[in-house]
Design a protein around this motif. Structure first.
Motif, PDB file in Angstrom:
ATOM      1  N   LEU A 277       0.827  -1.208   0.000  1.00 27.29           N
ATOM      2  CA  LEU A 277       0.000   0.000   0.000  1.00 27.29           C
ATOM      3  C   LEU A 277       0.861   1.257   0.000  1.00 27.29           C
ATOM      4  O   LEU A 277       0.519   2.255  -0.643  1.00 27.29           O
ATOM      5  CB  LEU A 277      -0.958  -0.018   1.188  1.00 27.29           C
ATOM      6  CG  LEU A 277      -2.050  -1.097   1.134  1.00 27.29           C
ATOM      7  CD1 LEU A 277      -2.907  -1.039   2.386  1.00 27.29           C
ATOM      8  CD2 LEU A 277      -2.914  -0.961  -0.107  1.00 27.29           C
TER       9      LEU A 277
ATOM     10  N   ASN B  88       2.213   1.258  -3.787  1.00 22.82           N
ATOM     11  CA  ASN B  88       1.196   1.361  -4.842  1.00 22.82           C
ATOM     12  C   ASN B  88       0.297   2.586  -4.695  1.00 22.82           C
ATOM     13  O   ASN B  88      -0.258   3.062  -5.684  1.00 22.82           O
ATOM     14  CB  ASN B  88       0.317   0.112  -4.862  1.00 22.82           C
ATOM     15  CG  ASN B  88       1.041  -1.116  -5.357  1.00 22.82           C
ATOM     16  OD1 ASN B  88       2.264  -1.145  -5.435  1.00 22.82           O
ATOM     17  ND2 ASN B  88       0.294  -2.151  -5.695  1.00 22.82           N
ATOM     18  N   VAL B  89       0.128   3.052  -3.456  1.00 27.68           N
ATOM     19  CA  VAL B  89      -0.799   4.160  -3.212  1.00 27.68           C
ATOM     20  C   VAL B  89      -0.068   5.391  -2.683  1.00 27.68           C
ATOM     21  O   VAL B  89      -0.037   6.446  -3.324  1.00 27.68           O
ATOM     22  CB  VAL B  89      -1.920   3.737  -2.231  1.00 27.68           C
ATOM     23  CG1 VAL B  89      -2.873   4.908  -1.981  1.00 27.68           C
ATOM     24  CG2 VAL B  89      -2.686   2.528  -2.775  1.00 27.68           C
ATOM     25  N   ASN B  90       0.517   5.263  -1.510  1.00 29.91           N
ATOM     26  CA  ASN B  90       1.100   6.439  -0.849  1.00 29.91           C
ATOM     27  C   ASN B  90       2.213   7.084  -1.666  1.00 29.91           C
ATOM     28  O   ASN B  90       2.267   8.317  -1.790  1.00 29.91           O
ATOM     29  CB  ASN B  90       1.629   6.062   0.535  1.00 29.91           C
ATOM     30  CG  ASN B  90       0.524   5.635   1.485  1.00 29.91           C
ATOM     31  OD1 ASN B  90      -0.640   5.592   1.118  1.00 29.91           O
ATOM     32  ND2 ASN B  90       0.893   5.304   2.711  1.00 29.91           N
TER      33      ASN B  90
ATOM     34  N   SER C 181      -1.789   1.768 -13.406  1.00 26.61           N
ATOM     35  CA  SER C 181      -2.787   1.101 -12.574  1.00 26.61           C
ATOM     36  C   SER C 181      -2.875  -0.361 -13.012  1.00 26.61           C
ATOM     37  O   SER C 181      -1.852  -0.988 -13.284  1.00 26.61           O
ATOM     38  CB  SER C 181      -4.133   1.822 -12.675  1.00 26.61           C
ATOM     39  OG  SER C 181      -5.074   1.261 -11.780  1.00 26.61           O
TER      40      SER C 181
ATOM     41  N   SER D 264      -5.726  -1.525  -3.924  1.00 21.67           N
ATOM     42  CA  SER D 264      -4.745  -0.453  -4.146  1.00 21.67           C
ATOM     43  C   SER D 264      -4.931   0.182  -5.517  1.00 21.67           C
ATOM     44  O   SER D 264      -4.769   1.396  -5.691  1.00 21.67           O
ATOM     45  CB  SER D 264      -3.316  -0.988  -3.993  1.00 21.67           C
ATOM     46  OG  SER D 264      -2.896  -1.750  -5.110  1.00 21.67           O
ATOM     47  N   LYS D 265      -5.273  -0.606  -6.508  1.00 27.18           N
ATOM     48  CA  LYS D 265      -5.454  -0.077  -7.853  1.00 27.18           C
ATOM     49  C   LYS D 265      -6.811   0.618  -8.011  1.00 27.18           C
ATOM     50  O   LYS D 265      -6.936   1.552  -8.808  1.00 27.18           O
ATOM     51  CB  LYS D 265      -5.268  -1.188  -8.889  1.00 27.18           C
ATOM     52  CG  LYS D 265      -3.853  -1.750  -8.915  1.00 27.18           C
ATOM     53  CD  LYS D 265      -2.805  -0.662  -9.147  1.00 27.18           C
ATOM     54  CE  LYS D 265      -1.399  -1.221  -9.273  1.00 27.18           C
ATOM     55  NZ  LYS D 265      -0.385  -0.169  -9.512  1.00 27.18           N
TER      56      LYS D 265
ATOM     57  N   ALA E 293      -7.935   2.406  -5.660  1.00 28.95           N
ATOM     58  CA  ALA E 293      -7.569   3.712  -5.103  1.00 28.95           C
ATOM     59  C   ALA E 293      -6.932   4.592  -6.173  1.00 28.95           C
ATOM     60  O   ALA E 293      -7.196   5.797  -6.248  1.00 28.95           O
ATOM     61  CB  ALA E 293      -6.616   3.532  -3.924  1.00 28.95           C
ATOM     62  N   MET E 294      -6.092   4.000  -7.031  1.00 26.85           N
ATOM     63  CA  MET E 294      -5.448   4.768  -8.091  1.00 26.85           C
ATOM     64  C   MET E 294      -6.447   5.234  -9.145  1.00 26.85           C
ATOM     65  O   MET E 294      -6.321   6.331  -9.699  1.00 26.85           O
ATOM     66  CB  MET E 294      -4.331   3.947  -8.738  1.00 26.85           C
ATOM     67  CG  MET E 294      -3.084   3.829  -7.875  1.00 26.85           C
ATOM     68  SD  MET E 294      -2.352   5.450  -7.484  1.00 26.85           S
ATOM     69  CE  MET E 294      -3.092   5.813  -5.884  1.00 26.85           C
TER      70      MET E 294
END
Length: 241
Positions: A108, A111-113, A138, A155-156, A158-159
């Motif tokens: 996370l 992939n996100v932060n 993504s 996580s994707k 979120a993207m």
């Protein structure tokens, strides 16, 4: 083909896979590319092969101070930034109950932060210049709840949301934001796939090459400035999800 002549791009996770293919495509189109990766040896090897318009920048996106240095590092090496391809990421598959908690944090965070932090870091530079392109790698898993990869898929997703919100925030500044969402790509990430899923994908032709994703990225970057390609989902024709 020199559609990106004079442009400076930064690509995270650039030493292999989609990031490397994206780098090669942009260099072939005339850009100078700052390759961002934590693997110094791989960066030296790749940049030695690609030539003077491939510029290495060693950053560990999981370390906050290192992550925050992205723009300063790019400007020090290339003087400006026109394109950010936020590509670095990792993968977790399988049942959530069998997933290591530290691995969840790491995925996370990367992939996100890290993507959000990278965009936060470069956006003021692009806003000041009144132009720029941001592309996020993504996944098709960001458009469909894949049952064997709940953490990765989340996580994707979120993207997908992040790209669509940031496109709206930045469009008034002349900055385009979009995402490329591949299906399964032949890369190091697949080493964590369930063995049976990977075997079936290989047998059915359900995998694509990184260069095919890079071609989609280049298409996005070379549209007229009046056009934004917000989402590209690129799948192996034999892939069924």
């Amino acid at each position: 083909m020199n559609e990106l002549q004079g442009k400076v791009a930064a690509v995270t996770g650039a030493a292999s896979g989609i990031g490397l293919a994206s780098t090669e495509a942009m260099i072939n189109a005339g850009a100078t590319v700052v390759l961002v990766d934590r693997d110094a040896e791989a960066l030296d090897r790749v940049c030695g092969r690609l030539g003077d318009r491939a510029v290495p920048l060693i950053i560990d996106l999981l370390k906050p101070e290192s992550c925050a240095s992205l723009l300063d590092g790019v400007l020090a090496k290339a003087g400006r930034l026109d394109i950010l391809h936020a590509n670095a990421g990792t993968y977790i598959g399988g049942d959530l109950t069998e997933t290591n908690l530290d691995a969840i944090d790491r995925m996370l965070n990367l992939n996100v932060n890290a993507v959000m932090k990278n965009v936060h870091t470069v956006a003021p530079h692009m806003i000041e210049r009144g132009s720029g392109d941001i592309i996020v790698t993504s996944s098709v898993a960001g458009h469909f709840p894949v049952p064997w990869e709940p953490v990765y898929s989340a996580s994707k997703w979120a993207m997908t949301c992040f790209v669509q919100t940031m496109r709206r925030q930045l469009l008034k500044h002349g900055i385009r934001v979009g995402s490329v969402s591949p299906g399964p790509v032949i890369s190091a990430l697949l080493k964590d796939w369930p063995e049976e899923n990977l075997r079936k994908a290989k047998e059915s032709g359900g995998l694509i090459e990184p260069k095919e994703v890079a071609e989609a990225v280049l298409f996005m970057l070379t549209r007229p400035r009046t056009v934004t390609i917000r989402d590209v989902v690129i799948l192996p024709s034999a892939f069924d999800i």
